[in-house]
Design an enzyme around this catalytic site. Structure first.
Site, mmCIF file in Angstrom:
data_model
loop_
_atom_site.group_PDB
_atom_site.id
_atom_site.type_symbol
_atom_site.label_atom_id
_atom_site.label_comp_id
_atom_site.label_asym_id
_atom_site.label_seq_id
_atom_site.Cartn_x
_atom_site.Cartn_y
_atom_site.Cartn_z
ATOM 1 N N ASN A 11 0.871 -1.179 0.000
ATOM 2 C CA ASN A 11 0.000 0.000 0.000
ATOM 3 C C ASN A 11 0.908 1.228 0.000
ATOM 4 O O ASN A 11 1.520 1.555 1.018
ATOM 5 C CB ASN A 11 -0.881 -0.050 1.266
ATOM 6 C CG ASN A 11 -1.745 1.190 1.418
ATOM 7 O OD1 ASN A 11 -1.803 2.038 0.534
ATOM 8 N ND2 ASN A 11 -2.415 1.294 2.561
ATOM 9 N N LYS A 13 0.164 4.292 -0.296
ATOM 10 C CA LYS A 13 -0.442 5.495 0.318
ATOM 11 C C LYS A 13 -0.150 6.729 -0.549
ATOM 12 O O LYS A 13 -0.069 6.606 -1.765
ATOM 13 C CB LYS A 13 0.038 5.655 1.769
ATOM 14 C CG LYS A 13 -0.182 4.366 2.568
ATOM 15 C CD LYS A 13 0.033 4.514 4.043
ATOM 16 C CE LYS A 13 -0.194 3.163 4.732
ATOM 17 N NZ LYS A 13 -0.046 3.237 6.184
ATOM 18 N N HIS A 97 -9.575 1.266 5.066
ATOM 19 C CA HIS A 97 -8.287 1.393 5.758
ATOM 20 C C HIS A 97 -8.464 2.340 6.951
ATOM 21 O O HIS A 97 -9.217 3.297 6.873
ATOM 22 C CB HIS A 97 -7.237 1.936 4.784
ATOM 23 C CG HIS A 97 -5.858 1.877 5.349
ATOM 24 N ND1 HIS A 97 -5.386 2.821 6.235
ATOM 25 C CD2 HIS A 97 -4.860 0.977 5.185
ATOM 26 C CE1 HIS A 97 -4.143 2.500 6.578
ATOM 27 N NE2 HIS A 97 -3.797 1.388 5.954
ATOM 28 N N GLU A 99 -6.757 4.669 8.041
ATOM 29 C CA GLU A 99 -6.519 6.091 7.741
ATOM 30 C C GLU A 99 -7.760 6.717 7.109
ATOM 31 O O GLU A 99 -8.055 7.887 7.314
ATOM 32 C CB GLU A 99 -5.279 6.240 6.844
ATOM 33 C CG GLU A 99 -4.008 6.000 7.652
ATOM 34 C CD GLU A 99 -2.841 5.414 6.883
ATOM 35 O OE1 GLU A 99 -2.830 5.461 5.636
ATOM 36 O OE2 GLU A 99 -1.926 4.875 7.551
ATOM 37 N N GLU A 171 -5.544 -5.012 10.534
ATOM 38 C CA GLU A 171 -4.497 -4.018 10.720
ATOM 39 C C GLU A 171 -4.716 -3.290 12.031
ATOM 40 O O GLU A 171 -5.449 -2.291 12.080
ATOM 41 C CB GLU A 171 -4.530 -3.003 9.563
ATOM 42 C CG GLU A 171 -4.269 -3.609 8.199
ATOM 43 C CD GLU A 171 -3.641 -2.586 7.266
ATOM 44 O OE1 GLU A 171 -2.583 -2.899 6.708
ATOM 45 O OE2 GLU A 171 -4.191 -1.476 7.124
ATOM 46 N N GLY A 177 2.627 1.893 10.896
ATOM 47 C CA GLY A 177 3.624 2.958 10.778
ATOM 48 C C GLY A 177 4.328 3.282 12.083
ATOM 49 O O GLY A 177 4.998 4.303 12.198
ATOM 50 N N SER A 217 3.417 -2.511 10.330
ATOM 51 C CA SER A 217 4.870 -2.638 10.521
ATOM 52 C C SER A 217 5.439 -3.993 10.101
ATOM 53 O O SER A 217 6.328 -4.541 10.770
ATOM 54 C CB SER A 217 5.247 -2.301 11.975
ATOM 55 O OG SER A 217 4.876 -0.965 12.271
HETATM 56 P P1 PGA Z 1 2.876 0.025 7.714
HETATM 57 O O1 PGA Z 1 1.394 0.290 7.101
HETATM 58 O O2 PGA Z 1 3.394 -1.240 7.087
HETATM 59 O O3 PGA Z 1 3.674 1.238 7.327
HETATM 60 O O4 PGA Z 1 2.700 -0.122 9.192
HETATM 61 C C1 PGA Z 1 0.497 -0.763 6.873
HETATM 62 C C2 PGA Z 1 -0.788 -0.239 6.272
HETATM 63 O O5 PGA Z 1 -1.243 0.845 6.670
HETATM 64 O O6 PGA Z 1 -1.391 -0.892 5.399
#
Ligand code: PGA
Length: 256
Positions: A11, A13, A97, A99, A171, A177, A217
């Site tokens: 992803n 983003k 997601h 976010e 997730e 992140g 992560s």
């Molecule tokens: P990350 O994000 O691997 O940077 O933790 C995962 C995601 O948001 O899909």
């Protein structure tokens, strides 16, 4: 029993210039050459989709949108429809997601409309669920996941069956992140819970086939251990998907 083919999904983003996206997809395409038995997918920003498709050549990498609107067209400034994603050669779309849920205030009811629209178009949803740290510490993890699943499939469930090609992603918000990954046991217990939810709400056959990805992560150092869990069928990778070598190492997790 039919096996669930692992999927490693990146992803991207809101990252990468055109040129960076081109370089990244080329290095992924090269790095996964000859890799069998794992599906590879990337979700670039909308504006990069066509360019990424072109730059990947004949490589069998699936493309996904990072979001979509539930209507097919109309006066929705700033939005993208599922059909537009398909025109840009996407086969998948990430929905719900955290976010989107947290920053853009997307509700599970909106996500339900999107799941239905994606299903109508035969666009495969990668539906994300996950609890915050506060919710985990308050012992609400399973209740939160159940509620997100119940509401995200509420209307869909009334008149449709979940397709075995559907993908779910667990997730935990506190792991995205942050560098803080769920332990394989923590992830596995939620994955098992999600699979049981599918069985309870749809059927056993579908529950056995739907892939459940872990996200939060994920990196080359922790992927193999996560993938050794019986209900973890792949990963949705953010940060570590932005570098060709780390994403390819994750994709080649079986090789150690
Ligand atoms: P990350 O994000 O691997 O940077 O933790 C995962 C995601 O948001 O899909």
């Amino acid at each position: 029993m039919l096996e669930r083919k692992p999927m490693i999904a990146g992803n991207w983003k809101m990252n990468l210039s055109y040129t960076q996206a081109e370089n990244l997809i080329k290095s992924i395409a090269e790095g996964i050459e000859g890799l069998e038995g794992v599906d590879i997918l990337v979700a670039p920003p909308f504006t990069h989709l066509a360019h990424v498709r072109q730059a990947m050549g004949n490589s069998r990498i699936f493309l996904a949108g990072q979001n979509m609107h539930w209507e097919m067209s109309g006066a929705y400034t700033g939005e993208i429809s599922g059909r537009m994603l398909q025109e840009a050669t996407c086969t998948h779309v990430i929905l719900g997601h955290s976010e989107r849920r947290i920053i853009f205030k997307e509700t599970s009811e909106m996500i339900d409309l999107k799941v239905r629209a994606a299903s109508f178009l035969s666009l495969i949803p990668i539906l994300c669920v996950g609890e915050t740290l506060e919710q985990r510490e308050a012992g609400q993890t399973f209740a939160v996941i159940k509620e997100q699943l119940d509401l995200s499939f509420q209307n869909f469930r009334a008149d449709e069956l979940m397709r075995p090609s559907t993908i779910l992603a667990y997730e935990p918000v506190w792991a995205i992140g942050t560098g803080r990954t769920a332990t394989p046991d923590q992830a596995e217990e939620v994955h098992r819970f999600i699979r049981q939810w599918i069985e309870n709400n749809f059927n056993t056959g579908t529950a056995a086939l739907v892939r459940i990805l872990y996200g939060g992560s994920v990196k080359p150092e922790n992927i193999a251990e996560l993938m050794s869990q019986p209900d973890i069928d792949g990963a949705l990778v953010g940060g570590a998907s932005l570098k060709g070598d780390s994403f390819v190492q994750i994709a080649r997790y079986k090789e150690g």
